[in-house]
Write an enzyme that holds these catalytic residues in place. Structure first.
Site, PDB file in Angstrom:
ATOM      1  N   GLU A 142       4.253  -7.775   2.984  1.00 39.50           N
ATOM      2  CA  GLU A 142       4.542  -8.671   4.108  1.00 39.50           C
ATOM      3  C   GLU A 142       4.054  -8.062   5.419  1.00 39.50           C
ATOM      4  OE1 GLU A 142       6.472  -7.629   1.697  1.00 39.50           O
ATOM      5  OE2 GLU A 142       8.084  -9.026   1.219  1.00 39.50           O
TER       6      GLU A 142
ATOM      7  N   ILE B  50       0.869  -1.181   0.000  1.00 39.01           N
ATOM      8  CA  ILE B  50       0.000   0.000   0.000  1.00 39.01           C
ATOM      9  C   ILE B  50       0.904   1.229   0.000  1.00 39.01           C
ATOM     10  CG2 ILE B  50      -1.807   1.240   1.246  1.00 39.01           C
ATOM     11  CD1 ILE B  50      -2.443  -1.491   2.660  1.00 39.01           C
ATOM     12  N   GLU B  51       0.943   1.909  -1.144  1.00 42.82           N
ATOM     13  CA  GLU B  51       1.872   3.035  -1.278  1.00 42.82           C
ATOM     14  C   GLU B  51       1.239   4.347  -0.815  1.00 42.82           C
ATOM     15  OE1 GLU B  51       3.440   2.732  -5.307  1.00 42.82           O
ATOM     16  OE2 GLU B  51       4.725   1.067  -4.639  1.00 42.82           O
TER      17      GLU B  51
ATOM     18  N   CYS C 115      10.873  -5.610   6.646  1.00 45.27           N
ATOM     19  CA  CYS C 115       9.927  -6.726   6.790  1.00 45.27           C
ATOM     20  C   CYS C 115      10.591  -7.927   7.472  1.00 45.27           C
ATOM     21  CB  CYS C 115       9.355  -7.117   5.430  1.00 45.27           C
ATOM     22  SG  CYS C 115       8.222  -5.860   4.786  1.00 45.27           S
TER      23      CYS C 115
HETATM   24  N1  THU Z   1       7.629  -4.086  -1.704  1.00 46.94           N
HETATM   25  C1  THU Z   1       6.916  -4.989  -0.977  1.00 46.94           C
HETATM   26  O1  THU Z   1       5.711  -4.818  -0.746  1.00 46.94           O
HETATM   27  N2  THU Z   1       7.558  -6.087  -0.529  1.00 46.94           N
HETATM   28  C2  THU Z   1       8.830  -6.434  -0.845  1.00 46.94           C
HETATM   29  O2  THU Z   1       9.278  -7.493  -0.451  1.00 46.94           O
HETATM   30  C3  THU Z   1       9.653  -5.516  -1.641  1.00 46.94           C
HETATM   31  C4  THU Z   1       9.043  -4.202  -1.959  1.00 46.94           C
HETATM   32  C5  THU Z   1       6.924  -2.935  -2.278  1.00 46.94           C
HETATM   33  C6  THU Z   1       7.166  -1.606  -1.631  1.00 46.94           C
HETATM   34  C7  THU Z   1       6.818  -0.658  -2.754  1.00 46.94           C
HETATM   35  O3  THU Z   1       5.414  -0.445  -2.767  1.00 46.94           O
HETATM   36  C8  THU Z   1       7.183  -1.418  -4.013  1.00 46.94           C
HETATM   37  O4  THU Z   1       7.280  -2.775  -3.633  1.00 46.94           O
HETATM   38  C9  THU Z   1       8.474  -0.969  -4.651  1.00 46.94           C
HETATM   39  O5  THU Z   1       9.498  -0.932  -3.711  1.00 46.94           O
END
Ligand code: THU
Length: 137
Positions: free
Chosen positions: A55, A43-44, A94
């Site tokens: 995660e 979720i950005e 994470c």
């Molecule tokens: N991201 C994750 O959700 N999990 C990971 O293991 C690596 C990165 C997401 C964060 C961000 O929304 C996007 O991937 C690019 O970094």
């Protein structure tokens, strides 16, 4: 459920990703020791640092429901619009969140091997010599 089946569930979790900035979508499925599944996606945020990884979404959902014992997490990630078939390993933050709630030697992290199979690593392998709750006792 096999590791491969759990990875397919992570692909389903990924469909809920909110990624208007990176367009990189990640799904995670966290399994409790008694076999319950918690789904999470990334979720950005316009303030990029406020982004939550898939995660951690899965972990925080489970923790907030009272879960404390976990066996595995499967993670599937890749660019929007393509199948998440390359290896997407969890970020450092994470891994540290996993460390708070999981036994490093026992908790397993399931990733795509980049072909049609899986990679299985323990948390100990991905976060050796770690700092955890026992250090503060
Ligand atoms: N991201 C994750 O959700 N999990 C990971 O293991 C690596 C990165 C997401 C964060 C961000 O929304 C996007 O991937 C690019 O970094």
């Amino acid at each position: 459920m096999t590791n491969l089946e759990l990875l397919k569930e992570a692909e389903k979790a990924r469909l809920k990703a909110y990624t208007p900035y990176s367009h990189f979508q990640v799904g995670a499925v966290l399994e409790t020791r008694d076999g319950k599944l918690y789904y999470g996606a990334n979720i950005e945020n316009a303030s990029y640092g406020a982004t939550n990884c898939a995660e951690r979404t899965a972990f925080f959902k489970a923790i907030n429901e009272g879960e404390r014992e976990f066996s595995r997490i499967a993670i599937a990630g890749g660019p929007e619009g393509s199948r998440p078939d390359s290896t997407c390993a969890p970020c450092g933050i994470c891994r540290q969140v996993m460390r708070e709630f999981c036994q490093p030697e026992e908790f397993m992290i399931i990733l795509s091997d980049g072909k049609n199979g899986v990679i299985e690593k323990s948390l100990e392998e991905l976060l050796p010599l770690s700092f955890g709750p026992e250090n503060l006792k």
